[in-house]
Design a protein around this motif. Structure first.
Motif, PDB file in Angstrom:
ATOM      1  N   LYS A 110       0.143  -3.078  -6.085  1.00  0.00           N
ATOM      2  CA  LYS A 110      -0.681  -3.479  -4.939  1.00  0.00           C
ATOM      3  C   LYS A 110      -1.088  -4.946  -5.073  1.00  0.00           C
ATOM      4  O   LYS A 110      -1.103  -5.682  -4.082  1.00  0.00           O
ATOM      5  CB  LYS A 110      -1.911  -2.591  -4.832  1.00  0.00           C
ATOM      6  CG  LYS A 110      -1.596  -1.173  -4.410  1.00  0.00           C
ATOM      7  CD  LYS A 110      -2.836  -0.312  -4.406  1.00  0.00           C
ATOM      8  CE  LYS A 110      -2.498   1.134  -4.101  1.00  0.00           C
ATOM      9  NZ  LYS A 110      -3.675   2.006  -4.204  1.00  0.00           N
ATOM     10  N   ARG A 113       1.298  -7.659  -3.954  1.00  0.00           N
ATOM     11  CA  ARG A 113       1.355  -7.951  -2.521  1.00  0.00           C
ATOM     12  C   ARG A 113       0.145  -8.744  -2.051  1.00  0.00           C
ATOM     13  O   ARG A 113      -0.071  -8.903  -0.860  1.00  0.00           O
ATOM     14  CB  ARG A 113       1.451  -6.643  -1.737  1.00  0.00           C
ATOM     15  CG  ARG A 113       2.744  -5.900  -2.055  1.00  0.00           C
ATOM     16  CD  ARG A 113       2.898  -4.685  -1.214  1.00  0.00           C
ATOM     17  NE  ARG A 113       3.122  -5.102   0.176  1.00  0.00           N
ATOM     18  CZ  ARG A 113       3.042  -4.282   1.202  1.00  0.00           C
ATOM     19  NH1 ARG A 113       2.757  -3.024   1.026  1.00  0.00           N
ATOM     20  NH2 ARG A 113       3.261  -4.720   2.422  1.00  0.00           N
ATOM     21  N   ARG A 115      -2.443 -11.645  -0.989  1.00  0.00           N
ATOM     22  CA  ARG A 115      -2.287 -12.880  -0.218  1.00  0.00           C
ATOM     23  C   ARG A 115      -2.483 -14.101  -1.109  1.00  0.00           C
ATOM     24  O   ARG A 115      -2.044 -15.186  -0.759  1.00  0.00           O
ATOM     25  CB  ARG A 115      -3.286 -12.919   0.925  1.00  0.00           C
ATOM     26  CG  ARG A 115      -2.975 -11.899   1.972  1.00  0.00           C
ATOM     27  CD  ARG A 115      -3.994 -11.941   3.075  1.00  0.00           C
ATOM     28  NE  ARG A 115      -3.776 -10.810   3.965  1.00  0.00           N
ATOM     29  CZ  ARG A 115      -3.907 -10.880   5.262  1.00  0.00           C
ATOM     30  NH1 ARG A 115      -4.262 -11.997   5.827  1.00  0.00           N
ATOM     31  NH2 ARG A 115      -3.698  -9.824   5.995  1.00  0.00           N
ATOM     32  N   ALA A 120      -0.433 -12.602  -6.880  1.00  0.00           N
ATOM     33  CA  ALA A 120       0.828 -11.912  -6.589  1.00  0.00           C
ATOM     34  C   ALA A 120       1.894 -12.247  -7.628  1.00  0.00           C
ATOM     35  O   ALA A 120       2.594 -11.352  -8.121  1.00  0.00           O
ATOM     36  CB  ALA A 120       1.314 -12.275  -5.183  1.00  0.00           C
ATOM     37  N   ARG A 124       3.599  -9.600 -10.207  1.00  0.00           N
ATOM     38  CA  ARG A 124       5.057  -9.402 -10.174  1.00  0.00           C
ATOM     39  C   ARG A 124       5.665  -9.662 -11.546  1.00  0.00           C
ATOM     40  O   ARG A 124       6.544  -8.920 -11.987  1.00  0.00           O
ATOM     41  CB  ARG A 124       5.687 -10.318  -9.128  1.00  0.00           C
ATOM     42  CG  ARG A 124       5.377  -9.903  -7.727  1.00  0.00           C
ATOM     43  CD  ARG A 124       5.861 -10.887  -6.711  1.00  0.00           C
ATOM     44  NE  ARG A 124       5.376 -10.506  -5.388  1.00  0.00           N
ATOM     45  CZ  ARG A 124       5.614 -11.172  -4.294  1.00  0.00           C
ATOM     46  NH1 ARG A 124       6.346 -12.275  -4.315  1.00  0.00           N
ATOM     47  NH2 ARG A 124       5.131 -10.763  -3.139  1.00  0.00           N
ATOM     48  N   PHE A 141       7.063  -1.137  -3.100  1.00  0.00           N
ATOM     49  CA  PHE A 141       6.219  -1.982  -2.258  1.00  0.00           C
ATOM     50  C   PHE A 141       7.034  -2.981  -1.448  1.00  0.00           C
ATOM     51  O   PHE A 141       6.502  -3.867  -0.807  1.00  0.00           O
ATOM     52  CB  PHE A 141       5.183  -2.721  -3.114  1.00  0.00           C
ATOM     53  CG  PHE A 141       4.061  -1.829  -3.573  1.00  0.00           C
ATOM     54  CD1 PHE A 141       3.028  -1.495  -2.702  1.00  0.00           C
ATOM     55  CD2 PHE A 141       4.043  -1.309  -4.847  1.00  0.00           C
ATOM     56  CE1 PHE A 141       1.997  -0.667  -3.115  1.00  0.00           C
ATOM     57  CE2 PHE A 141       3.008  -0.485  -5.275  1.00  0.00           C
ATOM     58  CZ  PHE A 141       1.981  -0.149  -4.403  1.00  0.00           C
ATOM     59  N   ILE A 143       9.150  -5.312  -2.513  1.00  0.00           N
ATOM     60  CA  ILE A 143       9.178  -6.648  -3.096  1.00  0.00           C
ATOM     61  C   ILE A 143      10.511  -6.816  -3.846  1.00  0.00           C
ATOM     62  O   ILE A 143      10.836  -6.026  -4.735  1.00  0.00           O
ATOM     63  CB  ILE A 143       7.996  -6.853  -4.068  1.00  0.00           C
ATOM     64  CG1 ILE A 143       6.674  -6.693  -3.298  1.00  0.00           C
ATOM     65  CG2 ILE A 143       8.065  -8.222  -4.719  1.00  0.00           C
ATOM     66  CD1 ILE A 143       5.461  -6.604  -4.178  1.00  0.00           C
TER      67      ILE A 143
END
Length: 146
Positions: A110, A113, A115, A120, A124, A141, A143
């Protein structure tokens, strides 16, 4: 970070005491009320700190203390508490959560993702470094893992 009554020797002694592996639950709970944020943060990071104490420290005014809770590797910390920490306004807290291996990959997914680009990217990276399970979470998700 330090209170008006800050005295280097007293604060240092309290911080050292918070690191003592032989402290009882009662002693940890007492240290969690310290005026010094660095002492409360040290208590928050300890995996053997009572859960009720961690719940209180998670709402501390000092970001360093909340980050200590986020770094805590107890596996029985409620996911709802970790989710609240993931929404913290302090980046220190969110990055501490991302770096904690005890935080479930689903929550890190979560955050991947977010902003906030830095959050993020850190999330990742953690998922990519975790191998197959992390890649599956990223794909769940939507990605890409390039």
């Amino acid at each position: 970070m330090f209170s008006e009554n800050y005295q280097p020797r007293t604060a240092l002694e309290s911080a050292k005491k918070a690191l003592d592996p032989n402290l009882t639950d009662h002693e940890l709970a007492q240290l969690a009320f310290s005026e010094e944020a660095m002492v409360r943060a040290a208590v928050a990071e300890r995996p053997n700190t009572p859960l009720t104490t961690l719940l209180r420290l998670a709402a501390d005014v000092a970001p360093a203390v909340r980050a200590g809770v986020a770094r805590n590797q107890r596996v029985d910390i409620p996911i709802e508490l970790r989710e609240d920490l993931a929404k913290d306004k302090s980046l220190e807290v969110v990055f501490a959560l991302i770096s904690n291996p005890a935080v479930p990959g689903s929550l890190i997914g979560k955050l991947a993702r977010s902003r906030n680009r830095d959050i993020a990217m850190a999330a990742r990276k953690r998922l990519q470094e975790s191998g197959g399970a992390g890649a599956r979470i990223l794909s769940t998700f939507g990605i890409a893992t390039s």
